[in-house]
Motif scaffolding. Structure first.
Motif, PDB file in Angstrom:
ATOM      1  N   GLN A 133       0.823  -1.202   0.000  1.00  0.00           N
ATOM      2  CA  GLN A 133       0.000   0.000   0.000  1.00  0.00           C
ATOM      3  C   GLN A 133       0.862   1.260   0.000  1.00  0.00           C
ATOM      4  O   GLN A 133       0.492   2.271  -0.600  1.00  0.00           O
ATOM      5  CB  GLN A 133      -0.947   0.001   1.213  1.00  0.00           C
ATOM      6  N   ILE A 134       2.016   1.211   0.656  1.00  0.00           N
ATOM      7  CA  ILE A 134       2.932   2.362   0.658  1.00  0.00           C
ATOM      8  C   ILE A 134       3.454   2.599  -0.755  1.00  0.00           C
ATOM      9  O   ILE A 134       3.498   3.743  -1.233  1.00  0.00           O
ATOM     10  CB  ILE A 134       4.100   2.132   1.654  1.00  0.00           C
ATOM     11  N   VAL A 135       3.840   1.535  -1.444  1.00  0.00           N
ATOM     12  CA  VAL A 135       4.356   1.656  -2.810  1.00  0.00           C
ATOM     13  C   VAL A 135       3.270   2.221  -3.732  1.00  0.00           C
ATOM     14  O   VAL A 135       3.535   3.115  -4.555  1.00  0.00           O
ATOM     15  CB  VAL A 135       4.883   0.297  -3.312  1.00  0.00           C
ATOM     16  N   ASP A 136       2.024   1.723  -3.582  1.00  0.00           N
ATOM     17  CA  ASP A 136       0.925   2.242  -4.398  1.00  0.00           C
ATOM     18  C   ASP A 136       0.697   3.726  -4.135  1.00  0.00           C
ATOM     19  O   ASP A 136       0.507   4.514  -5.070  1.00  0.00           O
ATOM     20  CB  ASP A 136      -0.370   1.467  -4.114  1.00  0.00           C
ATOM     21  N   ALA A 137       0.730   4.131  -2.870  1.00  0.00           N
ATOM     22  CA  ALA A 137       0.517   5.533  -2.527  1.00  0.00           C
ATOM     23  C   ALA A 137       1.663   6.410  -3.035  1.00  0.00           C
ATOM     24  O   ALA A 137       1.445   7.555  -3.452  1.00  0.00           O
ATOM     25  CB  ALA A 137       0.359   5.690  -1.015  1.00  0.00           C
ATOM     26  N   MET A 138       2.881   5.874  -3.030  1.00  0.00           N
ATOM     27  CA  MET A 138       4.029   6.645  -3.535  1.00  0.00           C
ATOM     28  C   MET A 138       3.941   6.842  -5.043  1.00  0.00           C
ATOM     29  O   MET A 138       4.400   7.859  -5.556  1.00  0.00           O
ATOM     30  CB  MET A 138       5.352   5.940  -3.173  1.00  0.00           C
ATOM     31  N   ARG A 139       3.360   5.885  -5.746  1.00  0.00           N
ATOM     32  CA  ARG A 139       3.180   6.057  -7.191  1.00  0.00           C
ATOM     33  C   ARG A 139       2.200   7.193  -7.479  1.00  0.00           C
ATOM     34  O   ARG A 139       2.364   7.935  -8.440  1.00  0.00           O
ATOM     35  CB  ARG A 139       2.682   4.758  -7.819  1.00  0.00           C
ATOM     36  N   GLU A 164       1.285  11.615   6.062  1.00  0.00           N
ATOM     37  CA  GLU A 164       0.098  11.453   5.225  1.00  0.00           C
ATOM     38  C   GLU A 164       0.150  10.139   4.436  1.00  0.00           C
ATOM     39  O   GLU A 164      -0.830   9.391   4.383  1.00  0.00           O
ATOM     40  CB  GLU A 164      -0.029  12.645   4.274  1.00  0.00           C
ATOM     41  N   LEU A 165       1.295   9.861   3.836  1.00  0.00           N
ATOM     42  CA  LEU A 165       1.454   8.651   3.031  1.00  0.00           C
ATOM     43  C   LEU A 165       1.246   7.395   3.870  1.00  0.00           C
ATOM     44  O   LEU A 165       0.523   6.479   3.473  1.00  0.00           O
ATOM     45  CB  LEU A 165       2.841   8.626   2.376  1.00  0.00           C
ATOM     46  N   LEU A 166       1.873   7.333   5.046  1.00  0.00           N
ATOM     47  CA  LEU A 166       1.729   6.156   5.896  1.00  0.00           C
ATOM     48  C   LEU A 166       0.310   6.031   6.434  1.00  0.00           C
ATOM     49  O   LEU A 166      -0.204   4.916   6.590  1.00  0.00           O
ATOM     50  CB  LEU A 166       2.742   6.186   7.045  1.00  0.00           C
ATOM     51  N   GLY A 167      -0.320   7.165   6.705  1.00  0.00           N
ATOM     52  CA  GLY A 167      -1.714   7.121   7.152  1.00  0.00           C
ATOM     53  C   GLY A 167      -2.620   6.507   6.104  1.00  0.00           C
ATOM     54  O   GLY A 167      -3.469   5.666   6.412  1.00  0.00           O
ATOM     55  N   ILE A 168      -2.440   6.923   4.852  1.00  0.00           N
ATOM     56  CA  ILE A 168      -3.230   6.359   3.745  1.00  0.00           C
ATOM     57  C   ILE A 168      -2.959   4.860   3.615  1.00  0.00           C
ATOM     58  O   ILE A 168      -3.888   4.057   3.503  1.00  0.00           O
ATOM     59  CB  ILE A 168      -2.904   7.096   2.423  1.00  0.00           C
ATOM     60  N   ALA A 169      -1.687   4.482   3.634  1.00  0.00           N
ATOM     61  CA  ALA A 169      -1.318   3.073   3.450  1.00  0.00           C
ATOM     62  C   ALA A 169      -1.833   2.204   4.594  1.00  0.00           C
ATOM     63  O   ALA A 169      -2.336   1.096   4.352  1.00  0.00           O
ATOM     64  CB  ALA A 169       0.197   2.948   3.330  1.00  0.00           C
ATOM     65  N   LEU A 170      -1.737   2.681   5.822  1.00  0.00           N
ATOM     66  CA  LEU A 170      -2.185   1.872   6.955  1.00  0.00           C
ATOM     67  C   LEU A 170      -3.704   1.721   6.988  1.00  0.00           C
ATOM     68  O   LEU A 170      -4.218   0.706   7.461  1.00  0.00           O
ATOM     69  CB  LEU A 170      -1.675   2.469   8.272  1.00  0.00           C
ATOM     70  N   ARG A 171      -4.427   2.718   6.487  1.00  0.00           N
ATOM     71  CA  ARG A 171      -5.888   2.584   6.421  1.00  0.00           C
ATOM     72  C   ARG A 171      -6.299   1.533   5.394  1.00  0.00           C
ATOM     73  O   ARG A 171      -7.334   0.891   5.536  1.00  0.00           O
ATOM     74  CB  ARG A 171      -6.527   3.935   6.089  1.00  0.00           C
ATOM     75  N   ARG A 172      -5.497   1.349   4.352  1.00  0.00           N
ATOM     76  CA  ARG A 172      -5.820   0.397   3.289  1.00  0.00           C
ATOM     77  C   ARG A 172      -5.384  -1.033   3.588  1.00  0.00           C
ATOM     78  O   ARG A 172      -5.863  -1.960   2.933  1.00  0.00           O
ATOM     79  CB  ARG A 172      -5.145   0.813   1.975  1.00  0.00           C
ATOM     80  N   VAL A 173      -4.466  -1.211   4.504  1.00  0.00           N
ATOM     81  CA  VAL A 173      -3.909  -2.547   4.730  1.00  0.00           C
ATOM     82  C   VAL A 173      -4.970  -3.469   5.337  1.00  0.00           C
ATOM     83  O   VAL A 173      -5.806  -3.057   6.130  1.00  0.00           O
ATOM     84  CB  VAL A 173      -2.643  -2.480   5.629  1.00  0.00           C
ATOM     85  N   ARG A 174      -4.909  -4.727   4.937  1.00  0.00           N
ATOM     86  CA  ARG A 174      -5.826  -5.729   5.461  1.00  0.00           C
ATOM     87  C   ARG A 174      -5.279  -6.276   6.762  1.00  0.00           C
ATOM     88  O   ARG A 174      -4.057  -6.352   6.951  1.00  0.00           O
ATOM     89  CB  ARG A 174      -5.982  -6.864   4.462  1.00  0.00           C
ATOM     90  N   PRO A 175      -6.153  -6.691   7.638  1.00  0.00           N
ATOM     91  CA  PRO A 175      -5.678  -7.264   8.903  1.00  0.00           C
ATOM     92  C   PRO A 175      -4.826  -8.504   8.650  1.00  0.00           C
ATOM     93  O   PRO A 175      -5.097  -9.277   7.734  1.00  0.00           O
ATOM     94  CB  PRO A 175      -6.945  -7.642   9.663  1.00  0.00           C
ATOM     95  N   HIS A 176      -3.826  -8.683   9.473  1.00  0.00           N
ATOM     96  CA  HIS A 176      -2.924  -9.837   9.363  1.00  0.00           C
ATOM     97  C   HIS A 176      -3.669 -11.090   9.809  1.00  0.00           C
ATOM     98  O   HIS A 176      -4.297 -11.114  10.846  1.00  0.00           O
ATOM     99  CB  HIS A 176      -1.681  -9.627  10.227  1.00  0.00           C
ATOM    100  N   GLN A 177      -3.609 -12.107   8.980  1.00  0.00           N
ATOM    101  CA  GLN A 177      -4.334 -13.350   9.324  1.00  0.00           C
ATOM    102  C   GLN A 177      -3.389 -14.419   9.733  1.00  0.00           C
ATOM    103  O   GLN A 177      -2.384 -14.678   9.279  1.00  0.00           O
ATOM    104  CB  GLN A 177      -5.147 -13.806   8.104  1.00  0.00           C
TER     105      GLN A 177
END
Length: 177
Positions: A133-139, A164-177
């Motif tokens: 998600q961080i890589v996607d947000a950086m693009r 801001e970037l990490l906030g966006i990425a962490l909101r998009r990440v799926r919970p660890h299973q």
């Protein structure tokens, strides 16, 4: 000047114990020392008590000190912990205070001591899980070049970008299973 040759000295347990007893007797304040027999070994003279009264006095002093420490801890309710200052510091004192208050709130809610390092390790693991998600947000939002640390305004904007970037990425990440 040449090196001194190694001389092998035979281990003498009696002399070693006598030295230890003398060191203990000297290091204990307020305990009287009785003169006794002398042991001579390797150029040193050591006075050792002839009876065990000094040793028993030392043991009694240790027990008394342990009792005083136990009663002090019981009287105060619990041992007070000296707070360590964390090695990490924020950009300004206000952020430092906010971080300290945040950690204190988490400690009180969890009911246990919570070191700063534990929080940072957990945050790093969460950020590493959000790598895609961080890589996607950086693009979508290309990162600015890191400014010099003394350029305070530019550096603050640089930090804000990453917040801001990490906030966006962490909101998009799926919970660890």
């Amino acid at each position: 000047m040449g090196k001194k040759r190694f001389e092998e000295v035979e281990y003498d347990p009696i002399e070693t114990e006598a030295k230890r007893a003398l060191a203990r007797a000297v290091s204990q304040p307020g305990i009287g020392h009785q003169e006794g027999k002398e042991i001579i070994g390797e150029g040193s003279t050591i006075s050792v008590p002839t009876d065990t009264s000094t040793v028993s006095l030392i043991e009694a002093a240790r027990k008394k000190r342990a009792t005083v420490i136990d009663t002090t801890q019981k009287a105060s309710g619990r041992l007070t912990r000296k707070e360590k200052k964390r090695s990490f510091s924020c950009a300004d004192e206000e952020q430092d205070r906010d971080l300290d208050l945040f950690i204190a709130r988490l400690k009180s809610l969890s009911g246990t001591h919570l070191p700063f390092q534990v929080l940072m390790r957990a945050a790093c693991v969460c950020v590493m899980r959000a790598e895609e998600q961080i890589v996607d947000a950086m693009r979508k939002m290309p990162p600015p070049v890191q400014p010099a640390t003394f350029a305070h305004d530019a550096y603050a904007q640089f930090e804000e970008y990453w917040i801001e970037l990490l906030g966006i990425a962490l909101r998009r990440v799926r919970p660890h299973q």
